[in-house]
Design a protein around this motif. Structure first.
Motif, PDB file in Angstrom:
ATOM      1  N   ILE A 107       0.852  -1.203   0.000  1.00 56.71           N
ATOM      2  CA  ILE A 107       0.000   0.000   0.000  1.00 56.71           C
ATOM      3  C   ILE A 107       0.883   1.247   0.000  1.00 56.71           C
ATOM      4  O   ILE A 107       0.675   2.175  -0.782  1.00 56.71           O
ATOM      5  CB  ILE A 107      -0.927   0.031   1.235  1.00 56.71           C
ATOM      6  N   ALA A 108       1.898   1.238   0.863  1.00 55.75           N
ATOM      7  CA  ALA A 108       2.793   2.387   0.935  1.00 55.75           C
ATOM      8  C   ALA A 108       3.445   2.650  -0.417  1.00 55.75           C
ATOM      9  O   ALA A 108       3.702   3.792  -0.796  1.00 55.75           O
ATOM     10  CB  ALA A 108       3.857   2.153   2.000  1.00 55.75           C
ATOM     11  N   ALA A 109       3.700   1.571  -1.161  1.00 57.57           N
ATOM     12  CA  ALA A 109       4.366   1.717  -2.456  1.00 57.57           C
ATOM     13  C   ALA A 109       3.402   2.113  -3.565  1.00 57.57           C
ATOM     14  O   ALA A 109       3.827   2.313  -4.698  1.00 57.57           O
ATOM     15  CB  ALA A 109       5.076   0.417  -2.825  1.00 57.57           C
ATOM     16  N   GLY A 110       2.100   2.196  -3.262  1.00 57.08           N
ATOM     17  CA  GLY A 110       1.186   2.742  -4.258  1.00 57.08           C
ATOM     18  C   GLY A 110       0.007   1.860  -4.655  1.00 57.08           C
ATOM     19  O   GLY A 110      -0.785   2.254  -5.504  1.00 57.08           O
ATOM     20  N   ILE A 111      -0.129   0.673  -4.081  1.00 58.06           N
ATOM     21  CA  ILE A 111      -1.243  -0.184  -4.475  1.00 58.06           C
ATOM     22  C   ILE A 111      -2.489   0.212  -3.682  1.00 58.06           C
ATOM     23  O   ILE A 111      -2.440   0.330  -2.459  1.00 58.06           O
ATOM     24  CB  ILE A 111      -0.894  -1.671  -4.249  1.00 58.06           C
ATOM     25  N   THR A 126      -7.073  -3.635  -3.493  1.00 60.65           N
ATOM     26  CA  THR A 126      -6.163  -4.444  -4.292  1.00 60.65           C
ATOM     27  C   THR A 126      -4.999  -5.016  -3.493  1.00 60.65           C
ATOM     28  O   THR A 126      -4.613  -6.165  -3.680  1.00 60.65           O
ATOM     29  CB  THR A 126      -5.617  -3.597  -5.469  1.00 60.65           C
ATOM     30  N   ALA A 127      -4.428  -4.219  -2.589  1.00 60.31           N
ATOM     31  CA  ALA A 127      -3.194  -4.643  -1.918  1.00 60.31           C
ATOM     32  C   ALA A 127      -3.385  -5.923  -1.112  1.00 60.31           C
ATOM     33  O   ALA A 127      -2.532  -6.810  -1.128  1.00 60.31           O
ATOM     34  CB  ALA A 127      -2.673  -3.527  -1.019  1.00 60.31           C
ATOM     35  N   SER A 128      -4.517  -6.037  -0.411  1.00 57.31           N
ATOM     36  CA  SER A 128      -4.715  -7.219   0.431  1.00 57.31           C
ATOM     37  C   SER A 128      -4.805  -8.488  -0.418  1.00 57.31           C
ATOM     38  O   SER A 128      -4.420  -9.564   0.027  1.00 57.31           O
ATOM     39  CB  SER A 128      -5.969  -7.062   1.302  1.00 57.31           C
ATOM     40  N   GLN A 129      -5.309  -8.370  -1.644  1.00 55.61           N
ATOM     41  CA  GLN A 129      -5.362  -9.538  -2.528  1.00 55.61           C
ATOM     42  C   GLN A 129      -3.997  -9.777  -3.179  1.00 55.61           C
ATOM     43  O   GLN A 129      -3.584 -10.908  -3.373  1.00 55.61           O
ATOM     44  CB  GLN A 129      -6.355  -9.305  -3.664  1.00 55.61           C
ATOM     45  N   GLU A 130      -3.357  -8.666  -3.546  1.00 54.27           N
ATOM     46  CA  GLU A 130      -2.112  -8.768  -4.294  1.00 54.27           C
ATOM     47  C   GLU A 130      -1.058  -9.541  -3.497  1.00 54.27           C
ATOM     48  O   GLU A 130      -0.354 -10.386  -4.036  1.00 54.27           O
ATOM     49  CB  GLU A 130      -1.587  -7.359  -4.606  1.00 54.27           C
ATOM     50  N   VAL A 131      -0.967  -9.261  -2.216  1.00 53.64           N
ATOM     51  CA  VAL A 131       0.117  -9.844  -1.421  1.00 53.64           C
ATOM     52  C   VAL A 131      -0.064 -11.349  -1.281  1.00 53.64           C
ATOM     53  O   VAL A 131       0.890 -12.122  -1.451  1.00 53.64           O
ATOM     54  CB  VAL A 131       0.244  -9.122  -0.056  1.00 53.64           C
ATOM     55  N   ILE A 132      -1.283 -11.805  -1.025  1.00 56.51           N
ATOM     56  CA  ILE A 132      -1.472 -13.256  -0.855  1.00 56.51           C
ATOM     57  C   ILE A 132      -1.487 -13.944  -2.210  1.00 56.51           C
ATOM     58  O   ILE A 132      -1.116 -15.106  -2.336  1.00 56.51           O
ATOM     59  CB  ILE A 132      -2.750 -13.576  -0.034  1.00 56.51           C
ATOM     60  N   LYS A 133      -1.844 -13.195  -3.249  1.00 58.45           N
ATOM     61  CA  LYS A 133      -1.780 -13.732  -4.608  1.00 58.45           C
ATOM     62  C   LYS A 133      -0.353 -14.162  -4.949  1.00 58.45           C
ATOM     63  O   LYS A 133      -0.147 -15.182  -5.602  1.00 58.45           O
ATOM     64  CB  LYS A 133      -2.274 -12.658  -5.576  1.00 58.45           C
ATOM     65  N   GLU A 134       0.629 -13.379  -4.497  1.00 58.17           N
ATOM     66  CA  GLU A 134       2.025 -13.735  -4.773  1.00 58.17           C
ATOM     67  C   GLU A 134       2.558 -14.706  -3.720  1.00 58.17           C
ATOM     68  O   GLU A 134       3.149 -15.724  -4.046  1.00 58.17           O
ATOM     69  CB  GLU A 134       2.920 -12.484  -4.792  1.00 58.17           C
ATOM     70  N   LEU A 135       2.350 -14.387  -2.456  1.00 58.36           N
ATOM     71  CA  LEU A 135       2.911 -15.193  -1.368  1.00 58.36           C
ATOM     72  C   LEU A 135       2.414 -16.628  -1.437  1.00 58.36           C
ATOM     73  O   LEU A 135       3.168 -17.574  -1.175  1.00 58.36           O
ATOM     74  CB  LEU A 135       2.530 -14.565  -0.016  1.00 58.36           C
ATOM     75  N   GLY A 136       1.153 -16.809  -1.768  1.00 60.35           N
ATOM     76  CA  GLY A 136       0.579 -18.151  -1.828  1.00 60.35           C
ATOM     77  C   GLY A 136       0.697 -18.777  -3.205  1.00 60.35           C
ATOM     78  O   GLY A 136       0.043 -19.766  -3.488  1.00 60.35           O
ATOM     79  N   THR A 137       1.524 -18.207  -4.064  1.00 58.45           N
ATOM     80  CA  THR A 137       1.696 -18.655  -5.458  1.00 58.45           C
ATOM     81  C   THR A 137       0.344 -18.926  -6.121  1.00 58.45           C
ATOM     82  O   THR A 137       0.142 -19.932  -6.779  1.00 58.45           O
ATOM     83  CB  THR A 137       2.594 -19.918  -5.590  1.00 58.45           C
ATOM     84  N   GLY A 140      -4.526   0.884   5.689  1.00 59.40           N
ATOM     85  CA  GLY A 140      -4.145   1.605   4.467  1.00 59.40           C
ATOM     86  C   GLY A 140      -4.733   3.003   4.419  1.00 59.40           C
ATOM     87  O   GLY A 140      -4.038   3.969   4.115  1.00 59.40           O
ATOM     88  N   GLN A 141      -6.026   3.096   4.764  1.00 58.23           N
ATOM     89  CA  GLN A 141      -6.687   4.398   4.720  1.00 58.23           C
ATOM     90  C   GLN A 141      -6.105   5.351   5.761  1.00 58.23           C
ATOM     91  O   GLN A 141      -5.974   6.549   5.521  1.00 58.23           O
ATOM     92  CB  GLN A 141      -8.195   4.226   4.948  1.00 58.23           C
ATOM     93  N   ALA A 142      -5.764   4.800   6.928  1.00 52.66           N
ATOM     94  CA  ALA A 142      -5.250   5.654   7.999  1.00 52.66           C
ATOM     95  C   ALA A 142      -3.821   6.093   7.737  1.00 52.66           C
ATOM     96  O   ALA A 142      -3.470   7.253   7.943  1.00 52.66           O
ATOM     97  CB  ALA A 142      -5.346   4.903   9.329  1.00 52.66           C
ATOM     98  N   ALA A 143      -2.997   5.178   7.240  1.00 49.80           N
ATOM     99  CA  ALA A 143      -1.565   5.468   7.169  1.00 49.80           C
ATOM    100  C   ALA A 143      -1.127   5.991   5.805  1.00 49.80           C
ATOM    101  O   ALA A 143      -0.199   6.787   5.713  1.00 49.80           O
ATOM    102  CB  ALA A 143      -0.767   4.216   7.527  1.00 49.80           C
ATOM    103  N   PHE A 144      -1.764   5.522   4.729  1.00 52.69           N
ATOM    104  CA  PHE A 144      -1.315   5.899   3.385  1.00 52.69           C
ATOM    105  C   PHE A 144      -2.518   6.266   2.534  1.00 52.69           C
ATOM    106  O   PHE A 144      -2.832   5.603   1.545  1.00 52.69           O
ATOM    107  CB  PHE A 144      -0.541   4.749   2.745  1.00 52.69           C
ATOM    108  N   HIS A 145      -3.193   7.330   2.952  1.00 55.73           N
ATOM    109  CA  HIS A 145      -4.490   7.633   2.373  1.00 55.73           C
ATOM    110  C   HIS A 145      -4.434   7.827   0.858  1.00 55.73           C
ATOM    111  O   HIS A 145      -5.253   7.296   0.115  1.00 55.73           O
ATOM    112  CB  HIS A 145      -5.077   8.885   3.035  1.00 55.73           C
ATOM    113  N   ASN A 146      -3.445   8.590   0.386  1.00 54.26           N
ATOM    114  CA  ASN A 146      -3.389   8.886  -1.044  1.00 54.26           C
ATOM    115  C   ASN A 146      -3.174   7.627  -1.877  1.00 54.26           C
ATOM    116  O   ASN A 146      -3.891   7.370  -2.848  1.00 54.26           O
ATOM    117  CB  ASN A 146      -2.270   9.903  -1.322  1.00 54.26           C
ATOM    118  N   GLN A 147      -2.181   6.806  -1.485  1.00 56.18           N
ATOM    119  CA  GLN A 147      -1.926   5.582  -2.232  1.00 56.18           C
ATOM    120  C   GLN A 147      -3.127   4.654  -2.162  1.00 56.18           C
ATOM    121  O   GLN A 147      -3.537   4.052  -3.151  1.00 56.18           O
ATOM    122  CB  GLN A 147      -0.706   4.836  -1.677  1.00 56.18           C
TER     123      GLN A 147
END
Lengths: 554, 250
Positions: free
Chosen positions: A189-193, A219-230, B37-44
């Motif tokens: 998420i921090a990286a933009g997803i 998207t991020a919550s699905q993306e991470v397990i999509k990769e981690l769980g192959t 995500g909403q709390a910490a990285f709202h824009n992303q």
């Protein structure tokens, strides 16, 4: 910095990261699979499930438990997809049609994640979360649970018990998948997803006066397990090529790491549990060599961009993203097809003939380098058993592996395992080529059209899930045969692995003698690598010759 | 309960296990992640939206937009309706990568710029490396871009056109083009907007992202943020377009 230099450093950093986590992650998984203590929260979950956490299961009971949760999983997911229009948070998406829902349910339960639908226009939040994401966790944990029984087959003696499926499953989800997903999900998420529910259809008013809805999704919550769980099933049709699933070079690298890390660390788990880390290094080494060879081959093919259309384009960038370039795309493609992930950050259909052919070959190897979570290691251990057997034939001794004799019973299970997946892939490919309606789904003609078909069934039988995506899979034929192929390709091998585990566990320990082939040496690693290529080469060469080789060597 | 056959008990356990994991991984997990995500990285977390002065979303910086006007003959076709999207590019904007889509009436792929950047239908053309249809479209696109990017003072030949300007991205919603492609389009932008090449190149520079930590990925110029910056700093009323060959008639 040149593209090549950056590409090498990118791959080098990946190898470094995998090497650093090999030991702690592998040891942690060994702890999860062998600890006698239950966490308090797990005890609560066992009560909710109504299972006895301290009852050890025989292999037939264990595999029936695997099949039971899989059947329930398919039915539940099918119901959710069929009833989507009646569920909340469905974004007004209609119910999925019957044959597509069957295909999708089979696909996610078998850890394949083949998708004959486009996520952004077919599925709402409830189906993504409560339907698909659950199977992303469960199917990944099931794979590791099954390989745990095979390892226990080697470590246990004179018992018919191979472990408790419910305990293995619960611990792998609670202690491994969930915490890793939370931590790396936050990084993504921090990286933009994106990860949001409220403004899922924000209207964007463009510079040219147009406007349109923006589907962001959680998207991020699905993306991470999509990769981690192959797993590999994307929120979006474009999968990890979509900037919301994979916004930049860093996320691309991290996603590759995530889809490889469990597979490459499981040999450590294996080594730890059988009491010899060197046994783990041999397996990891063979996996690493095959992976590196494939990555180099594919990158080279894509850089060279042989092909008449690619020559005019001046590169193989058709179907690839600028922000990843050739190295980032090829590294992803090789990693996703050598595991059972099937996520894509570029369109494999548009790869050069031999680059795309490498992706097909990677899957044909049985996805063992490092393979899907659990399934990769059990595939490799089966090949190790075959290797020990072949070496035993050469010197005329009863073969042994890790103190267990490889007798006719064990070899039968290993042989059945080796035969099951290619049979499914090749027979179904043959049926498809004989059917006019199936062939009509091709997007390209000639050898490349055949490659699309061969890729599809190789992917489904090996539970990969990536595609030569020009193929139109949403037809009665492809939905139905695909569902069957994925189910057979997942559970037939699992039955043979469990039977083998049971057979090994019943044996007593055979002490090594001077005539025992040492399986923790570079020599054995070389033998194993050779067996991998010979077995796969003999099985698939004729099919490869008609598709990617015919196109690439023209 | 224990009198039931083992198979029944096992399936009851499986049903209960699936429900338990559905609650944990299918409901609690995504909600917790959304909260964090909403709390910490709202824009992303919201999709990296760019808003205008009145708070209206005008773009996601991660997705491309089309900068096209349908040519008069094909105006009726430009509906982004998933059928056909024939259109000509607007001269004053940097163009993202092209889109090759099927024309159902012709039964083959053609150049359909208006179909690009459709957020509800992502994915590429999936044409193979030796596909004649693809060869034809790339050749046409080379000629298109050469004519498009040549100005009164600079000439771009078909052979010089950047490779990413004639190939579709994997997602078809990628905002990035290569720095080479951006430089090639710079002269046209400068001429159309009546500004200097230096001013355009400075903006390109400001909207270029390099490799992460110096080695991950490839450099790219973000056409979405770049065009927004252009309109903000050097507004232009020029609405000229350039006619593109689409492959539909050849």
């Amino acid at each position: 910095m040149s593209v090549a230099a950056a590409g090498w450093l990118q791959a080098g950093l990946l190898v470094f990261a995998l090497a650093v986590t090999y030991r702690p992650l592998g040891d942690y998984m060994a702890h999860i699979l062998s600890s006698a203590r239950h966490w308090r929260v797990e005890k609560g979950l066992y009560r909710l499930m109504g299972v006895d956490a301290d009852a050890d299961q025989t292999w037939p009971v264990y595999i029936r438990s695997v099949l039971a949760i899989s059947v329930v999983g398919v039915l539940l997911l099918y119901a959710i997809l069929r009833l989507q229009d009646h569920l909340m948070l469905s974004l007004g998406m209609p119910a999925m049609q019957a044959n597509l829902a069957y295909n999708t349910a089979s696909s996610f339960v078998t850890n394949t994640n083949w998708q004959n639908y486009a996520g952004e226009s077919a599925l709402g939040y409830t189906a993504q979360f409560a339907g698909l994401a659950v199977q992303n966790f469960v199917s990944a944990a099931v794979g590791i649970a099954v390989v745990a029984t095979l390892i226990r087959g080697f470590t246990r003696t004179q018992t018919d018990r191979v472990g408790n499926f419910w305990v293995d499953l619960t611990r792998l989800i609670v202690r491994l998948m969930l915490p890793f997903s939370i931590v790396f999900g936050i990084v993504l998420i921090a990286a933009g997803i994106p990860q949001e529910l409220a403004s899922h259809l924000a209207t964007v008013h463009t510079l040219t006066g147009g406007s349109g809805p923006l589907y962001t999704g959680a998207t991020a919550s699905q993306e991470v397990i999509k990769e981690l769980g192959t797993n590999g099933g994307g929120i979006f049709n474009a999968n990890s090529a979509h900037p919301f699933e994979n916004p930049n070079g860093f996320t691309n690298w991290l996603e590759i790491y995530l889809l490889l890390c469990i597979g490459f660390s499981l040999p450590r788990t294996f080594g730890k549990m059988v009491g010899s880390h060197r046994q783990g290094y041999v397996i990891a080494g063979v996996m690493g060599v095959i992976w590196a060879g494939s990555a180099a081959t594919m990158t080279w093919m894509e850089e060279r961009h042989w092909g008449s259309a690619l020559a005019v384009a001046g590169s193989s960038m058709n179907g690839k993203e600028v922000r990843f370039g050739i190295p980032g795309s090829a590294l992803f493609a090789t990693s996703t097809t050598l595991t059972s992930t099937g996520a894509v950050d570029s369109m494999h259909d548009s790869y050069s003939a031999l680059g795309g052919g490498t992706a097909i070959f990677d899957m044909m190897l049985g996805e063992i380098a490092p393979g899907g979570t659990g399934s990769g290691l059990y595939g490799m251990l089966i090949l190790a058993i075959v290797t020990v057997f072949i070496a035993g034939l050469m010197v005329g001794r009863t073969p042994e592996y890790l103190g267990k004799k490889i007798r006719p019973a064990e070899m039968k299970y290993a042989a059945l395992y080796i035969l099951a997946t290619p049979s499914v892939a090749l027979i179904f490919s043959g049926i498809a080529m004989a059917s006019t309606s199936a062939r009509n789904s091709m997007n390209n003609s000639g050898p490349h059209g055949f490659s699309e078909v061969l890729y599809a069934f190789t992917s489904m039988a090996n539970n990969n899930g990536s595609a030569f995506a020009g193929l139109n899979g949403n037809t009665d034929f492809w939905n139905t045969t695909g569902g069957i192929a994925m189910t057979l390709g997942r559970f037939l091998p699992m039955v043979f692995v469990l039977a083998l585990a049971g057979s090994l566990a019943r044996q007593r320990h055979t002490p090594a003698s001077v005539g025992t082939l040492k399986t923790h040496t570079p020599l054995f690693a070389g033998l194993l690598t050779g067996v991998v290529f010979i077995v796969v080469g003999l099985t698939y060469f004729p099919a490869l010759a008609l598709g990617p080789l015919a196109e690439g060597l023209k | 309960m224990s009198r039931l056959p083992g198979a029944v008990l096992r399936h009851l356990a499986a049903i209960r296990a699936m429900l338990v994991f559905t609650v944990i991984t299918g409901i609690a997990y995504p909600l917790v992640m959304t909260g964090i995500g909403q709390a910490a990285f709202h824009n992303q977390a919201d999709g990296s939206l760019i808003t205008n002065g009145s708070g209206q979303a005008i773009a996601s910086k991660l997705l491309c937009q089309t900068y096209v006007n349908p040519s008069s003959a094909e105006a009726a076709l430009n509906k982004k309706d998933g059928v056909t999207g024939y259109a000509d590019p607007i001269d004053k904007y940097f163009q993202s990568r092209p889109t090759y889509s099927t024309d159902p009436a012709l039964g083959r792929y053609t150049i359909q710029l208006a179909n690009g950047c459709t957020y509800t239908a992502t994915g590429s053309n999936n044409l193979g490396p030796n596909n004649d249809n693809l060869t034809e479209l790339i050749t046409l696109m080379r000629a298109n871009m050469a004519a498009f990017d040549s100005t009164d003072t600079t000439t771009v030949t078909a052979a010089q056109v950047a490779t990413d300007a004639v190939t579709e991205s994997g997602s078809d919603v990628e905002p990035y083009i290569t720095p080479l492609n951006a430089d090639q389009q710079a002269a046209r932008i400068a001429q159309t907007r009546g500004i200097t090449l230096t001013q355009v190149k400075a903006l390109i520079q400001a909207n270029t992202t390099g490799r992460d930590i110096g080695i991950l990925g490839e450099p790219g110029v973000n056409t979405t943020t770049l065009n927004i910056a252009l309109d903000k700093q050097y507004p232009s009323n020029n609405t000229s377009t350039t006619a593109f060959q689409t492959g539909a008639t050849s």
